[in-house]
Design a protein around this motif. Structure first.
Motif, PDB file in Angstrom:
ATOM      1  N   VAL A  84      12.876   4.229   0.388  1.00  0.00           N
ATOM      2  CA  VAL A  84      12.416   3.956  -1.145  1.00  0.00           C
ATOM      3  C   VAL A  84      12.067   5.152  -1.500  1.00  0.00           C
ATOM      4  O   VAL A  84      12.616   5.567  -2.587  1.00  0.00           O
ATOM      5  N   GLU A  85      11.273   6.181  -0.957  1.00  0.00           N
ATOM      6  CA  GLU A  85      10.752   7.411  -1.552  1.00  0.00           C
ATOM      7  C   GLU A  85      12.166   8.403  -1.611  1.00  0.00           C
ATOM      8  O   GLU A  85      12.346   9.043  -2.511  1.00  0.00           O
ATOM      9  N   LYS A  86      13.261   8.235  -0.683  1.00  0.00           N
ATOM     10  CA  LYS A  86      14.178   9.149  -0.795  1.00  0.00           C
ATOM     11  C   LYS A  86      15.183   8.492  -1.781  1.00  0.00           C
ATOM     12  O   LYS A  86      15.829   9.245  -2.450  1.00  0.00           O
ATOM     13  N   ALA A  87      15.140   7.230  -1.973  1.00  0.00           N
ATOM     14  CA  ALA A  87      16.115   6.603  -3.070  1.00  0.00           C
ATOM     15  C   ALA A  87      15.510   6.823  -4.484  1.00  0.00           C
ATOM     16  O   ALA A  87      16.405   7.314  -5.236  1.00  0.00           O
ATOM     17  N   VAL A  88      14.198   7.146  -4.641  1.00  0.00           N
ATOM     18  CA  VAL A  88      13.591   7.534  -5.811  1.00  0.00           C
ATOM     19  C   VAL A  88      13.956   8.923  -6.169  1.00  0.00           C
ATOM     20  O   VAL A  88      14.193   9.278  -7.305  1.00  0.00           O
ATOM     21  N   ASN A 131       3.473 -13.406   1.905  1.00  0.00           N
ATOM     22  CA  ASN A 131       4.614 -12.371   2.427  1.00  0.00           C
ATOM     23  C   ASN A 131       5.762 -11.661   1.262  1.00  0.00           C
ATOM     24  O   ASN A 131       6.558 -11.268   1.476  1.00  0.00           O
ATOM     25  N   MET A 132       4.888 -11.881   0.168  1.00  0.00           N
ATOM     26  CA  MET A 132       5.750 -11.262  -1.169  1.00  0.00           C
ATOM     27  C   MET A 132       4.988 -10.048  -1.872  1.00  0.00           C
ATOM     28  O   MET A 132       4.096 -10.007  -1.977  1.00  0.00           O
ATOM     29  N   VAL A 133       6.021  -9.065  -2.204  1.00  0.00           N
ATOM     30  CA  VAL A 133       5.321  -7.920  -2.675  1.00  0.00           C
ATOM     31  C   VAL A 133       6.298  -7.680  -3.936  1.00  0.00           C
ATOM     32  O   VAL A 133       7.596  -7.362  -3.827  1.00  0.00           O
ATOM     33  N   PHE A 134       5.489  -7.680  -5.238  1.00  0.00           N
ATOM     34  CA  PHE A 134       6.338  -7.494  -6.498  1.00  0.00           C
ATOM     35  C   PHE A 134       5.947  -6.093  -7.066  1.00  0.00           C
ATOM     36  O   PHE A 134       4.613  -5.926  -6.948  1.00  0.00           O
ATOM     37  N   PHE A 135       6.618  -5.202  -7.368  1.00  0.00           N
ATOM     38  CA  PHE A 135       6.286  -3.990  -8.143  1.00  0.00           C
ATOM     39  C   PHE A 135       7.076  -3.519  -9.175  1.00  0.00           C
ATOM     40  O   PHE A 135       8.309  -3.575  -9.292  1.00  0.00           O
ATOM     41  N   GLU A 186       0.871  -1.148   0.010  1.00  0.00           N
ATOM     42  CA  GLU A 186      -0.194   0.138   0.103  1.00  0.00           C
ATOM     43  C   GLU A 186       0.766   1.149  -0.035  1.00  0.00           C
ATOM     44  O   GLU A 186       0.511   2.216  -0.621  1.00  0.00           O
ATOM     45  N   GLY A 187       1.921   1.204   0.742  1.00  0.00           N
ATOM     46  CA  GLY A 187       2.920   2.308   0.932  1.00  0.00           C
ATOM     47  C   GLY A 187       3.748   2.695  -0.605  1.00  0.00           C
ATOM     48  O   GLY A 187       3.758   3.755  -1.093  1.00  0.00           O
ATOM     49  N   LEU A 188       4.088   1.505  -1.048  1.00  0.00           N
ATOM     50  CA  LEU A 188       4.588   1.697  -2.525  1.00  0.00           C
ATOM     51  C   LEU A 188       3.674   2.187  -3.580  1.00  0.00           C
ATOM     52  O   LEU A 188       4.323   2.855  -4.485  1.00  0.00           O
ATOM     53  N   GLN A 212       5.972   6.740  -9.331  1.00  0.00           N
ATOM     54  CA  GLN A 212       7.010   5.860 -10.295  1.00  0.00           C
ATOM     55  C   GLN A 212       6.696   4.473 -10.238  1.00  0.00           C
ATOM     56  O   GLN A 212       7.665   3.744 -10.936  1.00  0.00           O
ATOM     57  N   PHE A 213       6.008   3.835  -9.238  1.00  0.00           N
ATOM     58  CA  PHE A 213       5.958   2.419  -9.350  1.00  0.00           C
ATOM     59  C   PHE A 213       4.498   2.140  -9.562  1.00  0.00           C
ATOM     60  O   PHE A 213       3.453   2.943  -9.462  1.00  0.00           O
ATOM     61  N   SER A 214       4.215   0.841  -9.899  1.00  0.00           N
ATOM     62  CA  SER A 214       2.918   0.102 -10.195  1.00  0.00           C
ATOM     63  C   SER A 214       2.961  -0.960  -9.380  1.00  0.00           C
ATOM     64  O   SER A 214       3.533  -2.025  -9.603  1.00  0.00           O
ATOM     65  N   VAL A 215       1.788  -1.275  -8.472  1.00  0.00           N
ATOM     66  CA  VAL A 215       1.640  -2.374  -7.529  1.00  0.00           C
ATOM     67  C   VAL A 215       0.241  -2.652  -7.634  1.00  0.00           C
ATOM     68  O   VAL A 215      -0.780  -1.725  -7.355  1.00  0.00           O
ATOM     69  N   ASP A 216      -0.029  -4.029  -7.914  1.00  0.00           N
ATOM     70  CA  ASP A 216      -1.225  -4.690  -7.807  1.00  0.00           C
ATOM     71  C   ASP A 216      -1.576  -5.265  -6.465  1.00  0.00           C
ATOM     72  O   ASP A 216      -1.079  -6.060  -5.958  1.00  0.00           O
TER      73      ASP A 216
END
Length: 372
Positions: free
Chosen positions: A344-348, A289-293, A271-273, A278-282
């Motif tokens: 992640v936000e800072k890295a982007v 326990n896995m999150v792919f984006f 939900e945060g991602l 810049q990301f697409s998350v389903d």
């Protein structure tokens, strides 16, 4: 002070708990190859009971577990196994069923939910009239959860239908249940029900459950008797293996109840991602326990993003040339999830503003971890 590290590379990075280490130190052991290790015997009996099978066998790794099962079921060279084109056995286990077992893999496309279409499974089964020309189909393999499809769960009803297909054609059914406890918790269905139709199941103990080493194979007593011979042939017969089984017992006892938290945190992370443009998350795809984006901004590559995150002590792996995978486990807390999202936000922002230089290796390519 030790720097904070949030390791989302995989649930294989879990460290054994203090209780596991204490159990290892206190384990009553003997020579397991001689069938005399009491701790191994108790653990195997417990796993057989949990999965509703007659017997169980501890083995060093999930790859060996799957290889042993395929070799026992396909004990004639030139046999064929039907399995998903995105399955762990087919993609990530070094082609062992072919190179070691002389078993031919015939792939069926995995759907996004991890299943294979039933009619396609039936269509892939070789007709006996073609035995002069074709390999002989002897086995069907499923994977639950299906990792490359995002940790998707296969229902008991679906597995039953595949089991019926196998039985009606004189085939066997093996389930790569590396994360079968994740599926059980997510679906609210006991493990023994999820694998009822299977002739054999491999269960990994060193992923989300947190044991330091090992997997267990379950099946009929006759199957396990044959599996012991193949384990020995492959070099998997170990001596005082009760030391490892003691940790595995604690892992099953203590960690299964924590898997629901891993799943909850995975959804919170997703939900945060999703809020990062810049990301697409389903979100509907996050079942365990896995999150792919996917990264939809061409200025950011998965390799670069993971490198920038590593500088901030958040570890992750690219899943493809356009996507990244995060895996939750019992060593990741709610605050770790929030910290990772902030990083992640800072890295982007850092990548987009040109504040980071991509690391190039000696061969001129950027670092990646595809296939792990």
């Amino acid at each position: 002070m030790v720097a904070r590290v949030v390791d989302l590379r995989s649930d294989t990075v879990t460290k054994p708990s203090d209780a596991m280490r204490a159990a290892m130190a206190a384990a009553d052991v003997d020579d397991d190859v001689l069938g005399a290790d009491p701790t191994a015997q108790r653990f195997e009996a417990e796993m057989a009971a949990l999965t509703g099978k007659e017997a169980a066998l501890f083995v060093p790794s999930g790859t060996m577990a799957n290889l042993i099962c395929v070799l026992v079921h396909c004990d004639v060279r030139g046999s064929e196994v039907l399995l998903g084109d995105n399955s762990h056995i087919h993609v990530y286990e070094n082609g062992g069923i072919s190179t070691i077992g002389g078993v031919h893999p015939r792939t069926v496309a995995n759907n996004p939910d991890g299943t294979m279409d039933l009619d396609k499974i039936v269509a892939a089964i070789r007709h006996k009239d073609g035995a002069l020309y074709y390999p002989t189909t002897r086995l069907i393999c499923l994977e639950n959860t299906q990792a490359n499809c995002g940790g998707k769960c296969l229902s008991a009803e679906y597995t039953d239908k595949v089991g019926e297909i196998a039985k009606s054609h004189g085939l066997k059914l093996h389930i790569d249940g590396a994360r079968i406890f994740n599926a059980s918790v997510a679906l609210g269905v006991p493990v023994h029900r999820l694998v009822k139709a299977a002739d054999s199941v491999s269960v990994c103990l060193s992923k989300g459950l947190g044991a330091p080493v090992g997997s267990v194979i379950v099946g009929s007593k006759a199957f396990i008797d044959k599996a012991k011979i193949v384990r020995k042939t492959l070099g998997g017969g170990m001596r005082q293996v009760g030391i490892l089984c003691a940790a595995a017992y604690v892992a099953v006892r203590d960690t299964v109840g924590k898997l629901a938290d891993d799943h909850r945190r995975a959804k919170a992370l997703a939900e945060g991602l999703k809020k990062i443009k810049q990301f697409s998350v389903d979100l509907t795809s996050v079942e365990t326990n896995m999150v792919f984006f996917d990264i939809v901004d061409s200025r950011i590559s998965p390799d670069t993003l993971c490198q920038v995150l590593e500088k901030r002590n958040v570890l992750a792996m690219p899943a493809s040339s356009k996507s990244v995978r995060f895996v939750l486990h019992y060593q990741i807390s709610d605050s770790d999830v929030q910290y990772a999202l902030t990083c992640v936000e800072k890295a982007v922002e850092e990548v987009l503003t040109g504040g980071y230089k991509v690391e190039h290796l000696a061969n001129g390519t950027t670092k990646n971890y595809y296939g792990h």
